[in-house]
Scaffold this motif. Structure first.
Motif, PDB file in Angstrom:
ATOM      1  N   TYR A   1      -3.648  19.259  -0.424  1.00 18.04           N
ATOM      2  CA  TYR A   1      -4.163  18.247  -1.349  1.00 18.04           C
ATOM      3  C   TYR A   1      -5.076  18.848  -2.417  1.00 18.04           C
ATOM      4  O   TYR A   1      -5.441  18.166  -3.370  1.00 18.04           O
ATOM      5  CB  TYR A   1      -4.920  17.163  -0.587  1.00 18.04           C
ATOM      6  N   GLY A   2      -5.449  20.095  -2.230  1.00 19.55           N
ATOM      7  CA  GLY A   2      -6.310  20.737  -3.204  1.00 19.55           C
ATOM      8  C   GLY A   2      -7.709  20.158  -3.235  1.00 19.55           C
ATOM      9  O   GLY A   2      -8.293  19.987  -4.317  1.00 19.55           O
ATOM     10  N   VAL A   3      -8.262  19.853  -2.060  1.00 19.11           N
ATOM     11  CA  VAL A   3      -9.599  19.261  -1.987  1.00 19.11           C
ATOM     12  C   VAL A   3     -10.544  20.219  -1.268  1.00 19.11           C
ATOM     13  O   VAL A   3     -10.120  21.157  -0.582  1.00 19.11           O
ATOM     14  CB  VAL A   3      -9.565  17.900  -1.244  1.00 19.11           C
ATOM     15  N   LYS A   4     -11.823  19.949  -1.418  1.00 21.22           N
ATOM     16  CA  LYS A   4     -12.838  20.788  -0.794  1.00 21.22           C
ATOM     17  C   LYS A   4     -12.762  20.706   0.724  1.00 21.22           C
ATOM     18  O   LYS A   4     -12.660  19.627   1.306  1.00 21.22           O
ATOM     19  CB  LYS A   4     -14.225  20.341  -1.255  1.00 21.22           C
ATOM     20  N   LEU A   5     -12.802  21.845   1.371  1.00 19.17           N
ATOM     21  CA  LEU A   5     -12.833  21.899   2.831  1.00 19.17           C
ATOM     22  C   LEU A   5     -14.293  21.852   3.275  1.00 19.17           C
ATOM     23  O   LEU A   5     -15.078  22.733   2.926  1.00 19.17           O
ATOM     24  CB  LEU A   5     -12.151  23.159   3.342  1.00 19.17           C
TER      25      LEU A   5
ATOM     26  N   PRO B   1       0.823  -1.219   0.000  1.00 17.36           N
ATOM     27  CA  PRO B   1       0.000   0.000   0.000  1.00 17.36           C
ATOM     28  C   PRO B   1       0.853   1.264   0.000  1.00 17.36           C
ATOM     29  O   PRO B   1       1.802   1.389   0.773  1.00 17.36           O
ATOM     30  CB  PRO B   1      -0.818  -0.123   1.294  1.00 17.36           C
ATOM     31  N   ILE B   2       0.510   2.198  -0.862  1.00 19.56           N
ATOM     32  CA  ILE B   2       1.216   3.469  -0.949  1.00 19.56           C
ATOM     33  C   ILE B   2       0.192   4.594  -1.039  1.00 19.56           C
ATOM     34  O   ILE B   2      -0.964   4.377  -1.384  1.00 19.56           O
ATOM     35  CB  ILE B   2       2.165   3.527  -2.171  1.00 19.56           C
ATOM     36  N   ASN B   3       0.644   5.789  -0.700  1.00 16.53           N
ATOM     37  CA  ASN B   3      -0.193   6.985  -0.815  1.00 16.53           C
ATOM     38  C   ASN B   3       0.521   7.940  -1.760  1.00 16.53           C
ATOM     39  O   ASN B   3       1.306   8.799  -1.333  1.00 16.53           O
ATOM     40  CB  ASN B   3      -0.407   7.624   0.560  1.00 16.53           C
ATOM     41  N   GLU B   4       0.264   7.778  -3.029  1.00 11.12           N
ATOM     42  CA  GLU B   4       0.967   8.584  -4.037  1.00 11.12           C
ATOM     43  C   GLU B   4       0.675  10.080  -3.919  1.00 11.12           C
ATOM     44  O   GLU B   4       1.584  10.900  -4.074  1.00 11.12           O
ATOM     45  CB  GLU B   4       0.621   8.064  -5.430  1.00 11.12           C
ATOM     46  N   PRO B   5      -0.576  10.497  -3.658  1.00  5.79           N
ATOM     47  CA  PRO B   5      -0.817  11.945  -3.514  1.00  5.79           C
ATOM     48  C   PRO B   5       0.007  12.573  -2.396  1.00  5.79           C
ATOM     49  O   PRO B   5       0.384  13.742  -2.474  1.00  5.79           O
ATOM     50  CB  PRO B   5      -2.321  12.025  -3.212  1.00  5.79           C
ATOM     51  N   ARG B   6       0.316  11.805  -1.341  1.00  5.10           N
ATOM     52  CA  ARG B   6       1.064  12.362  -0.209  1.00  5.10           C
ATOM     53  C   ARG B   6       2.515  12.662  -0.582  1.00  5.10           C
ATOM     54  O   ARG B   6       3.178  13.474   0.066  1.00  5.10           O
ATOM     55  CB  ARG B   6       1.020  11.394   0.976  1.00  5.10           C
ATOM     56  N   GLN B   7       3.006  12.012  -1.619  1.00  6.25           N
ATOM     57  CA  GLN B   7       4.371  12.251  -2.057  1.00  6.25           C
ATOM     58  C   GLN B   7       4.517  13.574  -2.804  1.00  6.25           C
ATOM     59  O   GLN B   7       5.630  14.006  -3.097  1.00  6.25           O
ATOM     60  CB  GLN B   7       4.836  11.090  -2.949  1.00  6.25           C
ATOM     61  N   GLU B   8       3.390  14.205  -3.114  1.00  6.63           N
ATOM     62  CA  GLU B   8       3.420  15.440  -3.894  1.00  6.63           C
ATOM     63  C   GLU B   8       3.117  16.681  -3.059  1.00  6.63           C
ATOM     64  O   GLU B   8       3.020  17.783  -3.615  1.00  6.63           O
ATOM     65  CB  GLU B   8       2.407  15.330  -5.037  1.00  6.63           C
TER      66      GLU B   8
ATOM     67  N   VAL C   1     -20.181  13.620   2.743  1.00  7.71           N
ATOM     68  CA  VAL C   1     -19.531  12.624   1.879  1.00  7.71           C
ATOM     69  C   VAL C   1     -18.217  13.221   1.362  1.00  7.71           C
ATOM     70  O   VAL C   1     -18.206  13.951   0.360  1.00  7.71           O
ATOM     71  CB  VAL C   1     -20.440  12.227   0.699  1.00  7.71           C
ATOM     72  N   PRO C   2     -17.106  12.927   2.016  1.00  9.99           N
ATOM     73  CA  PRO C   2     -15.824  13.518   1.609  1.00  9.99           C
ATOM     74  C   PRO C   2     -15.366  13.061   0.227  1.00  9.99           C
ATOM     75  O   PRO C   2     -14.706  13.811  -0.483  1.00  9.99           O
ATOM     76  CB  PRO C   2     -14.855  13.043   2.698  1.00  9.99           C
ATOM     77  N   GLY C   3     -15.679  11.809  -0.144  1.00 13.26           N
ATOM     78  CA  GLY C   3     -15.167  11.278  -1.404  1.00 13.26           C
ATOM     79  C   GLY C   3     -13.756  10.754  -1.247  1.00 13.26           C
ATOM     80  O   GLY C   3     -13.141  10.858  -0.174  1.00 13.26           O
ATOM     81  N   CYS C   4     -13.222  10.178  -2.322  1.00 17.23           N
ATOM     82  CA  CYS C   4     -11.902   9.530  -2.245  1.00 17.23           C
ATOM     83  C   CYS C   4     -10.797  10.513  -1.859  1.00 17.23           C
ATOM     84  O   CYS C   4     -10.090  10.321  -0.870  1.00 17.23           O
ATOM     85  CB  CYS C   4     -11.583   8.849  -3.571  1.00 17.23           C
ATOM     86  N   ARG C   5     -10.618  11.581  -2.622  1.00 14.13           N
ATOM     87  CA  ARG C   5      -9.551  12.533  -2.303  1.00 14.13           C
ATOM     88  C   ARG C   5      -9.878  13.340  -1.061  1.00 14.13           C
ATOM     89  O   ARG C   5      -8.974  13.779  -0.346  1.00 14.13           O
ATOM     90  CB  ARG C   5      -9.288  13.461  -3.498  1.00 14.13           C
TER      91      ARG C   5
ATOM     92  N   GLU D   1      -2.395   2.530   4.223  1.00 16.57           N
ATOM     93  CA  GLU D   1      -1.043   3.075   4.375  1.00 16.57           C
ATOM     94  C   GLU D   1      -0.919   3.923   5.634  1.00 16.57           C
ATOM     95  O   GLU D   1       0.097   3.889   6.325  1.00 16.57           O
ATOM     96  CB  GLU D   1      -0.703   3.896   3.124  1.00 16.57           C
ATOM     97  N   ALA D   2      -1.975   4.669   5.956  1.00 20.08           N
ATOM     98  CA  ALA D   2      -1.945   5.534   7.137  1.00 20.08           C
ATOM     99  C   ALA D   2      -2.037   4.744   8.438  1.00 20.08           C
ATOM    100  O   ALA D   2      -1.511   5.179   9.464  1.00 20.08           O
ATOM    101  CB  ALA D   2      -3.081   6.553   7.069  1.00 20.08           C
ATOM    102  N   LEU D   3      -2.687   3.596   8.396  1.00 23.13           N
ATOM    103  CA  LEU D   3      -2.927   2.833   9.630  1.00 23.13           C
ATOM    104  C   LEU D   3      -1.915   1.727   9.874  1.00 23.13           C
ATOM    105  O   LEU D   3      -1.925   1.123  10.948  1.00 23.13           O
ATOM    106  CB  LEU D   3      -4.333   2.221   9.599  1.00 23.13           C
ATOM    107  N   LEU D   4      -1.054   1.463   8.919  1.00 21.14           N
ATOM    108  CA  LEU D   4      -0.093   0.359   9.080  1.00 21.14           C
ATOM    109  C   LEU D   4       0.755   0.519  10.332  1.00 21.14           C
ATOM    110  O   LEU D   4       1.012  -0.448  11.040  1.00 21.14           O
ATOM    111  CB  LEU D   4       0.806   0.267   7.841  1.00 21.14           C
TER     112      LEU D   4
END
Length: 280
Positions: free
Chosen positions: A113-117, A83-90, A160-164, A199-202
């Motif tokens: 992350y550029g997501v809705k607050l 498991p990886i978190n690719e957005p977190r690498q950016e 509903v936050p959604g995936c991102r 990935e966050a909970l490992l």
């Protein structure tokens, strides 16, 4: 007649005491010695072109079929790779949490992350500086029927936050190292978001209960969850109702959960009544 041995002489004319040789390799070595070149130590017992196997070699047999797939060559498919978190690498993570709060952490990572607050989530988060006291975080779905004090228990329903949109929430989970329950019910999640959650909970030190019911989790997401249960034995409760998990996959999850409970002897707080209807 037997040919005479080859005798090499240095430039001065005197014969070398070890000048008698029987191969071209020795001749080259003697020339290097006279030229003052350092010689590498020989290892007669080691075959040319071979190296002894290093301890802890990555070619060791994996402990389970799932580990075998995740320890093989890097794959681009979720569930077939670690498991990886690719957005977190950016993004640029916070360097220090001094003076930060759960609310400010959520706000910061929404921008990164550029997501809705979601204002409902922002206002529900504790705002005490340098304090991360959340024990239970419940996002999405219906109310659990258990009072939320807004400090150790945080609940935000009908969102509903959604995936991102789950990415900044996971950053809040990371900093609340005493959190034991995470509910992300009906949050519009798919298997890619499940991989980020895993990935966050490992390495999370306290998480023991996870509810991902009513999300569109496919077989690849279930494979990630099984990997999480095996790598983090603190997890002893998992809910995946109303997902795409079939009976066989649920059986694998149940077996691993039972092993975690028996091996660790954990006694965890029961999940709220509304989310305890069916625990895998």
């Amino acid at each position: 007649a037997t040919s005479a041995p080859i005798v090499l002489q240095p430039p001065g004319g005197a014969a070398s005491p070890t000048g008698t040789v029987s191969s071209k390799g020795m001749v080259s070595r003697k020339r290097d010695e006279w030229a003052g070149k350092p010689q590498a130590a020989e290892t007669p017992s080691q075959e040319v072109g071979k190296r002894p196997a290093a301890s802890g070699s990555p070619t060791a047999a994996p402990s389970s079929p799932l580990d075998a797939s995740l320890s093989g060559p890097t794959s681009s498919k979720i569930g077939l790779r670690a498991p990886i978190n690719e957005p977190r690498q950016e993004i640029i993570p916070l360097v220090s949490l001094y003076g930060q709060s759960c609310s400010s952490v959520y706000n910061y990572y929404c921008r990164e992350y550029g997501v809705k607050l979601h204002s409902a989530i922002l206002h529900a988060m504790p705002r005490t500086p340098s304090a991360f006291p959340i024990k239970e975080l419940r996002i999405g779905g219906r109310s659990a029927g258990v009072p939320a004090d807004g400090y150790t228990i945080v609940e935000v329903t009908n969102v509903v936050p959604g995936c991102r949109g789950i990415l900044p929430i996971l950053e809040v989970v990371r900093v609340n190292t005493s959190m034991h329950t995470l509910v992300l019910r009906d949050c519009g999640l798919q298997s890619n978001a499940v991989e980020w959650i895993v990935e966050a909970l490992l390495e999370h030190p306290s998480i023991s209960s996870l509810d991902l019911a009513e999300n569109k989790i496919s077989a690849s997401g279930i494979a990630c969850l099984l990997f999480l249960l095996r790598k983090n034995p603190r997890l002893v409760s998992l809910v995946v109702d109303l997902t795409y998990a079939d009976a066989k996959q649920k059986a694998f999850l149940t077996e691993t959960l039972e092993a975690n409970r028996s091996n660790r002897g954990n006694v965890v707080r029961p999940m709220p009544t509304a989310t305890r209807q069916s625990v895998v």
